[in-house]
Design a protein around this motif. Structure first.
Motif, short mmCIF file in Angstrom:
data_model
loop_
_atom_site.label_atom_id
_atom_site.label_comp_id
_atom_site.label_asym_id
_atom_site.label_seq_id
_atom_site.Cartn_x
_atom_site.Cartn_y
_atom_site.Cartn_z
N UNK A 52 24.19 41.99 113.50
CA UNK A 52 24.99 41.71 112.14
C UNK A 52 23.90 41.36 110.94
N UNK A 53 22.62 41.19 111.06
CA UNK A 53 22.32 40.85 110.21
C UNK A 53 21.74 41.08 109.45
N UNK A 54 21.58 42.95 110.17
CA UNK A 54 20.89 43.85 109.05
C UNK A 54 21.24 44.83 108.40
N UNK A 55 21.67 44.83 107.02
CA UNK A 55 22.68 45.51 105.82
C UNK A 55 22.47 46.68 106.78
N UNK A 56 21.68 47.52 107.60
CA UNK A 56 22.41 49.08 107.90
C UNK A 56 23.24 48.78 108.76
N UNK A 57 23.59 47.41 109.59
CA UNK A 57 25.00 47.78 110.24
C UNK A 57 26.47 47.33 109.48
N UNK A 58 26.18 46.61 108.45
CA UNK A 58 27.38 47.03 107.73
C UNK A 58 27.73 48.59 107.18
N UNK A 59 27.12 49.42 108.12
CA UNK A 59 27.34 51.04 108.02
C UNK A 59 28.46 51.27 108.98
N UNK A 60 27.79 50.43 110.04
CA UNK A 60 28.49 51.05 111.39
C UNK A 60 30.16 51.30 111.29
N UNK A 64 26.62 40.38 117.84
CA UNK A 64 25.39 38.66 117.76
C UNK A 64 24.18 39.08 117.46
N UNK A 65 24.07 38.55 116.48
CA UNK A 65 21.60 38.65 116.75
C UNK A 65 21.09 38.32 117.86
N UNK A 66 19.92 37.65 118.10
CA UNK A 66 19.27 37.90 118.50
C UNK A 66 19.41 36.25 118.97
N UNK A 67 19.31 36.08 117.94
CA UNK A 67 19.20 33.62 117.33
C UNK A 67 20.39 33.31 118.33
N UNK A 123 19.75 49.85 113.25
CA UNK A 123 21.33 48.59 113.40
C UNK A 123 21.09 47.43 114.45
N UNK A 124 20.67 48.22 115.91
CA UNK A 124 20.77 47.29 116.94
C UNK A 124 19.23 46.32 117.46
N UNK A 125 19.12 45.46 119.05
CA UNK A 125 18.50 45.10 119.03
C UNK A 125 18.47 44.93 120.64
N UNK A 126 17.60 45.03 121.23
CA UNK A 126 16.97 45.59 122.53
C UNK A 126 16.66 44.15 123.74
N UNK A 127 17.21 43.81 124.20
CA UNK A 127 16.78 42.11 124.41
C UNK A 127 16.47 42.68 126.33
#
Length: 232
Positions: free
Chosen positions: A158-166, A199-202, A223-227
């Motif tokens: 959600x912290x990435x600007x591009x995610x707001x367009x999802x 939610x972010x990785x943090x 727009x995504x993370x993988x952990x």
């Protein structure tokens, strides 16, 4: 009428009977759900991710079996889904151990230390609905996995600007948090409203506090993370 339009549409697609799209709907905004691309393509051979996976493996939210079919040729794999129609597809496609089960009710469905690794790729961990739900999920996942287990999870960032367009994105004033809210419709059937907690990785790291899990590796897309989470 509330039904399982998601499972029905994927079943019809698999059988060659689908003549209408599966629609994701957020108020007046809609999109066509990409069934072929998301559920019937080849396993995405991500060597970084796959290197952490060992058997027995729990594939949570297995869809139509794209990943389970790949992993079961290497080690014992248990695929779970909440849709009876998807379970039928999984079994028909050759998934050897497909079970009707909810990834957010693991403790009541599997014994302690049952799995060496677990896999939930597709942002379905967001269906925990809240960070309290994520913490409970991680606690239950710890119960059913071995002391040396590793888990792969992903979600939107959600912290990435591009995610707001999802599609169906909702802002949250709290840093590192957001939502997605929509429902699915197919051939007159309407599914229940889906609430995804982004939610972010943090924030994921915060959720692991007090648990045996530690976030040990992370990769990012647009727009995504993988952990990767490991027990410590």
């Amino acid at each position: 009428m509330t039904t399982d339009p998601f499972g029905r549409a994927i079943r019809d697609h698999y059988l060659g009977n689908r003549d209408e799209p599966l629609i994701d709907r957020d108020g007046d905004e809609t999109r066509e759900h990409s069934i072929e691309q998301w559920y019937f393509g080849e396993h995405d051979e991500d060597a970084w991710r796959d290197s952490w996976m060992e058997g027995p493996l729990l594939d949570m939210g297995a869809g139509a079996g794209r990943d389970a079919l790949y992993y079961q040729e290497q080690f014992e794999t248990v695929a779970i889904e909440v849709s009876e129609q998807l379970i039928e597809i999984l079994r028909d496609r050759g998934v050897r151990d497909a079970r009707l089960a909810n990834m957010f009710e693991l403790r009541g469905q599997f014994n302690r230390d049952r799995f060496r690794s677990a896999h939930a790729v597709g942002t379905q961990v967001g269906l925990a609905g809240s960070m309290a739900g994520v913490r409970q999920f991680l606690a239950d996942l710890a119960f059913v996995t071995t002391p040396d287990a590793a888990v792969v999870l992903d979600n939107y960032a959600p912290e990435k600007d591009a995610t707001k367009d999802v599609f169906a994105f909702r802002e949250d004033p709290a840093p590192g948090l957001a939502y997605r809210v929509y429902h699915e419709a197919y051939k007159g059937g309407v599914g229940k409203t889906l609430l995804f907690r982004l939610f972010s990785v943090d924030r994921l790291r915060e959720a692991t506090i007090g648990s045996p899990w530690e976030v040990t590796a992370v990769t990012y897309g647009d727009v995504q993370w993988r952990a990767i989470l490991e027990k410590v």
